[in-house]
Write a protein that holds these residues in place. Structure first.
Motif, mmCIF file in Angstrom:
data_model
loop_
_atom_site.group_PDB
_atom_site.id
_atom_site.type_symbol
_atom_site.label_atom_id
_atom_site.label_comp_id
_atom_site.label_asym_id
_atom_site.label_seq_id
_atom_site.Cartn_x
_atom_site.Cartn_y
_atom_site.Cartn_z
ATOM 1 N N ASN A 171 0.829 -1.202 0.000
ATOM 2 C CA ASN A 171 0.000 0.000 0.000
ATOM 3 C C ASN A 171 0.862 1.249 0.000
ATOM 4 O O ASN A 171 1.852 1.321 0.739
ATOM 5 C CB ASN A 171 -0.878 0.053 1.260
ATOM 6 N N PHE A 172 0.473 2.231 -0.788
ATOM 7 C CA PHE A 172 1.026 3.575 -0.702
ATOM 8 C C PHE A 172 -0.070 4.476 -0.154
ATOM 9 O O PHE A 172 -1.190 4.490 -0.669
ATOM 10 C CB PHE A 172 1.491 4.067 -2.076
ATOM 11 N N ILE A 173 0.235 5.221 0.909
ATOM 12 C CA ILE A 173 -0.776 6.016 1.607
ATOM 13 C C ILE A 173 -0.352 7.485 1.632
ATOM 14 O O ILE A 173 0.736 7.822 2.104
ATOM 15 C CB ILE A 173 -0.982 5.520 3.049
ATOM 16 N N LYS A 174 -1.218 8.334 1.123
ATOM 17 C CA LYS A 174 -1.001 9.782 1.139
ATOM 18 C C LYS A 174 -1.880 10.392 2.224
ATOM 19 O O LYS A 174 -3.069 10.078 2.328
ATOM 20 C CB LYS A 174 -1.380 10.382 -0.225
ATOM 21 N N SER A 175 -1.297 11.278 3.051
ATOM 22 C CA SER A 175 -2.028 11.877 4.169
ATOM 23 C C SER A 175 -2.112 13.389 4.021
ATOM 24 O O SER A 175 -1.162 14.032 3.563
ATOM 25 C CB SER A 175 -1.345 11.530 5.498
ATOM 26 N N TRP A 176 -3.248 13.949 4.417
ATOM 27 C CA TRP A 176 -3.440 15.390 4.488
ATOM 28 C C TRP A 176 -3.950 15.738 5.881
ATOM 29 O O TRP A 176 -4.583 14.929 6.547
ATOM 30 C CB TRP A 176 -4.477 15.862 3.469
ATOM 31 N N LEU A 187 -9.054 -13.363 -0.420
ATOM 32 C CA LEU A 187 -10.060 -12.400 0.006
ATOM 33 C C LEU A 187 -11.395 -12.648 -0.682
ATOM 34 O O LEU A 187 -12.452 -12.399 -0.124
ATOM 35 C CB LEU A 187 -9.562 -10.984 -0.287
ATOM 36 N N PHE A 188 -11.349 -13.154 -1.913
ATOM 37 C CA PHE A 188 -12.569 -13.426 -2.673
ATOM 38 C C PHE A 188 -12.668 -14.903 -3.039
ATOM 39 O O PHE A 188 -13.050 -15.265 -4.146
ATOM 40 C CB PHE A 188 -12.600 -12.560 -3.938
ATOM 41 N N GLY A 189 -12.301 -15.778 -2.116
ATOM 42 C CA GLY A 189 -12.352 -17.208 -2.384
ATOM 43 C C GLY A 189 -11.008 -17.714 -2.870
ATOM 44 O O GLY A 189 -9.995 -17.590 -2.172
ATOM 45 N N LYS A 190 -10.983 -18.304 -4.054
ATOM 46 C CA LYS A 190 -9.745 -18.833 -4.606
ATOM 47 C C LYS A 190 -8.675 -17.743 -4.633
ATOM 48 O O LYS A 190 -8.932 -16.617 -5.045
ATOM 49 C CB LYS A 190 -9.985 -19.355 -6.027
ATOM 50 N N PRO A 191 -7.441 -18.037 -4.161
ATOM 51 C CA PRO A 191 -6.388 -17.011 -4.112
ATOM 52 C C PRO A 191 -6.171 -16.347 -5.460
ATOM 53 O O PRO A 191 -6.092 -17.008 -6.496
ATOM 54 C CB PRO A 191 -5.152 -17.809 -3.677
ATOM 55 N N ASN A 192 -6.063 -15.022 -5.417
ATOM 56 C CA ASN A 192 -5.885 -14.248 -6.635
ATOM 57 C C ASN A 192 -5.410 -12.856 -6.246
ATOM 58 O O ASN A 192 -5.374 -12.490 -5.065
ATOM 59 C CB ASN A 192 -7.199 -14.156 -7.411
ATOM 60 N N PHE A 193 -5.044 -12.058 -7.247
ATOM 61 C CA PHE A 193 -4.670 -10.672 -7.022
ATOM 62 C C PHE A 193 -5.929 -9.806 -6.925
ATOM 63 O O PHE A 193 -6.954 -10.098 -7.550
ATOM 64 C CB PHE A 193 -3.782 -10.161 -8.161
ATOM 65 N N TYR A 194 -5.848 -8.734 -6.149
ATOM 66 C CA TYR A 194 -6.960 -7.804 -6.047
ATOM 67 C C TYR A 194 -6.425 -6.400 -5.782
ATOM 68 O O TYR A 194 -5.361 -6.221 -5.184
ATOM 69 C CB TYR A 194 -7.932 -8.214 -4.932
ATOM 70 N N PRO A 195 -7.147 -5.361 -6.226
ATOM 71 C CA PRO A 195 -6.708 -3.979 -5.992
ATOM 72 C C PRO A 195 -7.061 -3.519 -4.589
ATOM 73 O O PRO A 195 -7.988 -4.036 -3.955
ATOM 74 C CB PRO A 195 -7.497 -3.189 -7.040
ATOM 75 N N ASN A 212 -15.287 15.510 11.145
ATOM 76 C CA ASN A 212 -15.111 16.293 12.369
ATOM 77 C C ASN A 212 -14.503 15.372 13.414
ATOM 78 O O ASN A 212 -14.028 14.277 13.096
ATOM 79 C CB ASN A 212 -16.442 16.910 12.835
ATOM 80 N N GLU A 213 -14.528 15.785 14.675
ATOM 81 C CA GLU A 213 -13.894 14.984 15.717
ATOM 82 C C GLU A 213 -14.661 13.708 16.042
ATOM 83 O O GLU A 213 -14.156 12.851 16.761
ATOM 84 C CB GLU A 213 -13.736 15.819 16.991
ATOM 85 N N LYS A 214 -15.875 13.576 15.514
ATOM 86 C CA LYS A 214 -16.676 12.396 15.819
ATOM 87 C C LYS A 214 -16.908 11.480 14.619
ATOM 88 O O LYS A 214 -17.052 10.271 14.783
ATOM 89 C CB LYS A 214 -18.040 12.811 16.391
ATOM 90 N N LEU A 215 -16.942 12.033 13.424
ATOM 91 C CA LEU A 215 -17.359 11.263 12.252
ATOM 92 C C LEU A 215 -16.222 11.101 11.246
ATOM 93 O O LEU A 215 -15.539 12.066 10.899
ATOM 94 C CB LEU A 215 -18.541 11.956 11.569
ATOM 95 N N ARG A 216 -16.037 9.860 10.811
ATOM 96 C CA ARG A 216 -15.104 9.556 9.723
ATOM 97 C C ARG A 216 -15.784 8.623 8.739
ATOM 98 O O ARG A 216 -16.594 7.786 9.112
ATOM 99 C CB ARG A 216 -13.843 8.862 10.269
ATOM 100 N N TYR A 217 -15.473 8.782 7.465
ATOM 101 C CA TYR A 217 -15.987 7.852 6.466
ATOM 102 C C TYR A 217 -14.841 7.340 5.605
ATOM 103 O O TYR A 217 -13.782 7.964 5.500
ATOM 104 C CB TYR A 217 -17.061 8.511 5.578
ATOM 105 N N GLU A 218 -15.040 6.180 5.008
ATOM 106 C CA GLU A 218 -14.074 5.604 4.093
ATOM 107 C C GLU A 218 -14.817 5.030 2.895
ATOM 108 O O GLU A 218 -15.782 4.282 3.046
ATOM 109 C CB GLU A 218 -13.256 4.508 4.780
ATOM 110 N N ILE A 219 -14.367 5.390 1.703
ATOM 111 C CA ILE A 219 -14.975 4.915 0.461
ATOM 112 C C ILE A 219 -13.898 4.233 -0.366
ATOM 113 O O ILE A 219 -12.819 4.807 -0.578
ATOM 114 C CB ILE A 219 -15.592 6.074 -0.339
ATOM 115 N N GLY A 220 -14.165 3.026 -0.818
ATOM 116 C CA GLY A 220 -13.156 2.372 -1.635
ATOM 117 C C GLY A 220 -13.390 0.896 -1.780
ATOM 118 O O GLY A 220 -14.503 0.385 -1.565
ATOM 119 N N PHE A 221 -12.341 0.230 -2.138
ATOM 120 C CA PHE A 221 -12.373 -1.208 -2.379
ATOM 121 C C PHE A 221 -11.148 -1.837 -1.729
ATOM 122 O O PHE A 221 -10.031 -1.351 -1.917
ATOM 123 C CB PHE A 221 -12.355 -1.477 -3.899
#
Length: 299
Positions: A141-146, A164-172, A181-190
């Motif tokens: 993983n490459f992670i960019k932070s702001w 991760l999806f059954g038979k071993p394979n590559f995945y993104p 804010n100080e209480k709420l965080r969201y994450e969108i992705g795969f």
């Protein structure tokens, strides 16, 4: 920024680790021992019971960039509704033993590199262990932070290999995480998307969608149709899990977690040499999960 805000940010930033057959998303990463019990009461009329022990030394040293850990999961499957036609005794108890090591390194311009290496064994253990019982799982993983006035966001780009999806394979691996804010965080992705809300200093809730899977080898002979015996057959399960979770931090050492979810788009089958030898009727199922963890490195 206040001490309370700093503590919240440490709590809410998700550390992504991919190894074995499960995606591990941890908050406020600490060295811990965790016990977990999970039940799927009705996947294709089969009941799954999972019992797990996790030992995680992700932050063994105060400034260490290297972490490691081990997990053992015992899976019990009830094929009672299918026993009149076929004998699936070989798959009634499955064992998953996995170890992992990860490495993180700071790069330029607020980029970080995360590497994970995680070989694991997933087997019925009905016969002697062979190479078919092992899967070599890894990810990068490459992670960019702001940082926007103390509210952080992250972009993760990478790839992994495993079951991760059954038979071993590559995945993104790609996601964007933002502290609203100080209480709420969201994450969108795969492969994970979700929302995480801090109720108070002790309680948090989350709503997530992520894959769920099992891929286990059976080295002993399997005879389904009385005309041939198959060796090294695999049980393969994959589904999308949508769930609501609640975490309670009792004190600086102990915490508990409860999760209720629903498994959809599920597929359960027996495979041999990349051919499906038995396909169970796919169906959704509720899932219940409860766990307790102990921080063993409370600094």
């Amino acid at each position: 920024m206040s001490k309370k805000a700093i503590q919240y940010l440490a709590f809410s930033l998700a550390s992504f680790v991919s190894y074995g057959q499960k995606m591990f998303y941890t908050t406020d990463v600490k060295d811990l021992v965790a016990l977990e019990y999970e039940i799927y009461p009705g996947i294709s009329d089969i009941q799954f019971n999972n019992k797990s022990v996790n030992i995680d030394f992700t932050s063994l040293l105060e400034h260490s960039a290297i972490g490691f850990g081990v997990n053992y999961t015992n899976r019990s499957l009830d094929f009672e509704d299918y026993e009149t036609n076929h004998n699936f005794n070989e798959f009634e108890e499955l064992h998953n033993i996995e170890v992992f090591a990860n490495y993180k390194k700071a790069l330029l311009n607020n980029w970080n590199l995360n590497l994970t290496f995680a070989p694991y064994l997933s087997s019925s253990l009905n016969e002697k262990i062979t190479s078919e019982d092992f899967v070599l799982s890894y990810s990068v993983n490459f992670i960019k932070s702001w940082d926007n006035e103390g509210l952080k966001s992250h972009l993760k780009l990478g790839a992994g290999y495993g079951s991760l999806f059954g038979k071993p394979n590559f995945y993104p691996l790609i996601s964007y995480s933002n502290n609203v804010n100080e209480k709420l965080r969201y994450e969108i992705g795969f492969p994970l998307s979700g929302a995480f809300y801090k109720i108070n200093t002790q309680s948090t809730i989350d709503f997530t969608a992520q894959p769920e899977s099992i891929y286990a080898n059976n080295a002993s002979g399997l005879n389904l149709y009385n005309d041939s015996v198959l060796y090294d057959s695999k049980l393969e399960f994959k589904a999308l899990k949508v769930s609501l979770g609640y975490k309670l931090q009792f004190d600086s050492n102990w915490s508990s977690y409860f999760n209720v979810g629903y498994l959809t788009a599920s597929e359960l089958s027996l495979e041999n040499n990349d051919h499906t030898i038995y396909d169970f009727d796919s169906s959704g199922s509720l899932s219940l999960n409860i766990g307790i963890s102990l921080n063993i490195n409370n600094k």
